[in-house]
Design an enzyme around this catalytic site. Structure first.
Site, PDB file in Angstrom:
ATOM      1  N   CYS A 169       6.564  34.311  80.483  1.00 60.94           N
ATOM      2  CA  CYS A 169       7.479  33.796  81.500  1.00 60.94           C
ATOM      3  C   CYS A 169       7.577  34.831  82.606  1.00 60.94           C
ATOM      4  CB  CYS A 169       8.851  33.460  80.920  1.00 60.94           C
ATOM      5  SG  CYS A 169       9.809  34.873  80.338  1.00 60.94           S
ATOM      6  N   HIS A 189      -3.864   4.632  73.387  1.00 58.75           N
ATOM      7  CA  HIS A 189      -2.830   4.498  72.363  1.00 58.75           C
ATOM      8  C   HIS A 189      -1.526   4.111  73.040  1.00 58.75           C
ATOM      9  CE1 HIS A 189      -2.795   8.693  73.711  1.00 58.75           C
ATOM     10  NE2 HIS A 189      -1.509   8.717  73.440  1.00 58.75           N
TER      11      HIS A 189
END
Length: 622
Positions: A378, A545
């Site tokens: 981060c 899907h």
């Protein structure tokens, strides 16, 4: 320009963040032992001055010098900042430290570079030590006569500017810039690079400062997360919100709510207005904290509040920000339909990566078997990355793969990292920092399909044991029987004539339905999923899907394989293999990973797409 600002902001925060413990120690000493504190003690209160005027600037300067020039840079940065402190004895020189530390590191780095290849044998220690001493002395002198007085003037001007804003009721408008900058991961730079030095000077003179409250207030972000928890139509987002609330509000990791805003940028209005209202309330009531609240947890925020009514006022400001942010965010989140939320994720190419079972966005092509070190990154390397690394480390622990999972700043990824995990907004910096690593970008550290796919990929390296399943082993025969129905011969169709995309997807869905894997409603969900983002994964393969909302229509996990030798158009690409998937719970991730592994042989893939018979396809995917 934005990247340059982010890098500059990151550098400022990188000087301060490793020293936050020292800031907290100073803050507690101030809150507890000064004359207006909770436990007034003149002797212990005397610690306040030396820590503020000497310890904190030296630590910051040392860290800044080390970032630029290594350990030698840290030492010369510490020497140089003493001159700044002496040159402006009436002001805390945190900003001066942020200048002299990197300057010292840069000077010694340039000196060492110039001496490469010219160092007389036997004089290394003498030259190394004298260079730091002499150059450090020179910088200290310059700091005393030039930098110190100049930085004191800058502080006076900035503080006067803040006073003007406060006196004219304009300070709340700072939230218009603060909240968007936070979402761009400039929160640490704003708080510790700008507000903390100004606030420290004000706190030394008045005992408290409102500047400590501008960025650290957890209320605006809490309101956004509560709105998503209450009104989000996306189940995954809704389910992840409670965990994010705990991490944000109690843990103080504000980065956790940034993806919720990036998912629907209009929501940024909510924390802006919430913080404006809170700052207005704090301005009217004359509120302030006695020290920096870092991390921005409600615990840290309240612990830095003055005793008595100061605590009540501080808490009310958090409550106001939360309530206003929640009220504004709620209708925005509620009006955003499910498709728009999933479309935001689609912009990150999450579906394409998920379909491959390989979550690589860029960087090296590192296979699961070669992964030894996963690094979560981060901005500062201490907040969301630490939380994400802890969660994933615990998640893969039972796989016993010997993989190291750690965290760091996005600009300081170690050279031995095989996989780097970061937020989407930081991917360019991560790629530059770790070109040797496979890069995975996330929407949300708590619930993200990319992490799920990475876990499923790693899980395939084990002997079939699922770390998140019941630890009781089933007999081998029973396991084989359970898995046997994933692909059956009746689920394979070869030599199909070319049709349009929707017809092909519906055909795969109908076959899943006919074989008892799904209800008929799942077919429409597969078409809907394709409208949101293509399920074409490249290499002539598509894996359609259903949407996440269609999970309840799945009866059992399974796949069907349809071969179209002449291809089916998926936009500009053609798919020769259409693999329809239905998965119970998260089983589709394991199926995806296994399919990806089966398609690594390019020669085999070419055969499967056009010439292979049903038996070959069965052997490949079965």
């Amino acid at each position: 320009m934005k990247n340059k600002i982010q890098r500059f902001g990151k550098f400022l925060s990188a000087m301060v963040m490793p020293n936050i413990g020292a800031f907290i120690a100073w803050g507690f000493i101030t809150a507890l032992f000064i004359e207006a504190g909770w436990l007034p003690n003149a002797k212990l209160a005397a610690l306040n001055g030396p820590m503020l005027n000497y310890l904190l600037p030296i630590l910051v300067a040392y860290q800044g010098g080390k970032l630029v020039g290594g350990d030698r840079g840290g030492v010369i940065g510490g020497i140089a900042v003493i001159g700044v402190i002496v040159g402006a004895p009436d002001y805390p020189m945190l900003m001066g430290a942020m200048v002299m530390g990197p300057v010292g590191g840069w000077v010694i780095k340039k000196f060492d570079k110039a001496m490469e290849g010219h160092m007389p044998a036997g004089f290394e220690m003498l030259i190394n030590n004298f260079s730091i001493g002499i150059l450090g002395m020179i910088l200290a002198i310059i700091g005393s006569y030039v930098i110190g007085p100049f930085m004191a003037g800058v502080l006076v001007v900035l503080t006067a500017g803040v006073d003007v804003l406060v006196n004219h009721g304009l300070l709340p408008l700072a939230a218009i810039f603060i909240e968007p900058a936070k979402v761009l991961f400039l929160n640490n730079a704003i708080n510790h690079g700008i507000f903390t030095p100004i606030a420290t000077l004000q706190a030394e003179q008045a005992g408290k400062s409102i500047m400590y409250m501008l960025e650290a207030n957890p209320g605006p972000g809490l309101g956004v997360l509560l709105a998503y928890w209450a009104f989000s139509k996306d189940k995954a987002t809704k389910d992840s919100a409670p965990g994010a609330i705990i991490i944000h509000f109690l843990g103080g990791i504000h980065e956790i709510y940034f993806p919720y805003i990036l998912m629907n940028p209009v929501v940024i209005i909510a924390p802006i207005v919430g913080n404006i209202c809170a700052i207005t309330f704090y301005t009217i009531t004359g509120a302030g904290l006695v020290g920096p609240a870092s991390p921005g947890s409600i615990i840290a925020f309240m612990s830095m509040a003055p005793k008595g009514m100061g605590m009540v006022i501080t808490f009310l400001g958090v409550a106001i920000a939360t309530a206003v942010s929640f009220l504004i965010a709620s209708p925005i989140v509620k009006m955003a339909d499910h498709k728009s939320l999933e479309d935001a994720q689609a912009k990150k190419d999450s579906m394409k990566a998920e379909a491959k079972g390989l979550t690589t966005v860029s960087g090296a092509d590192v296979q699961a078997k070669d992964i030894k070190k996963i690094v979560f990154a981060c901005d500062a390397g201490m907040g969301s990355s630490a939380m994400g690394a802890t969660k994933f480390r615990n998640r893969i622990k039972d796989l016993n793969l010997g993989i190291t999972v750690t965290n760091t700043s996005v600009d300081n990824v170690p050279a031995d990292a095989n996989v780097v995990v970061c937020q989407e907004i930081l991917k360019d910096r991560a790629a530059k920092s770790a070109p040797q690593a496979r890069l995975i970008t996330l929407e949300n550290f708590l619930a993200d399909p990319h992490l799920d796919a990475l876990y499923a990929e790693l899980e395939t390296l084990t002997t079939g044991k699922t770390a998140e399943a019941d630890k009781t082993e089933a007999p081998a025969e029973e396991k084989k029987e359970t898995k046997a129905g994933i692909l059956v011969p009746e689920g394979i169709k070869t030599g199909c004539a070319s049709v349009d995309k929707e017809t092909a997807i519906r055909a795969a869905g109908q076959l899943l339905c006919d074989l008892g894997y799904v209800d008929a409603n799942y077919i429409d969900a597969m078409v809907e999923r394709e409208k949101i983002v293509t399920t074409y994964m490249g290499m002539g393969v598509a894996i359609p899907h259903g949407t996440s909302d269609a999970k309840e229509t799945v009866k059992k996990s399974g796949i069907v394989v349809m071969q179209y030798p002449d291809g089916v158009s998926f936009g500009d690409e053609k798919a020769n293999l259409i693999i329809g998937i239905a998965g119970v719970g998260d089983e589709h991730l394991e199926i995806l990973a296994n399919i990806a592994g089966s398609l690594e042989d390019e020669a085999l893939l070419e055969n499967l797409k056009k010439n292979a018979d049903a038996d070959t396809i069965m052997k490949t995917f079965g």
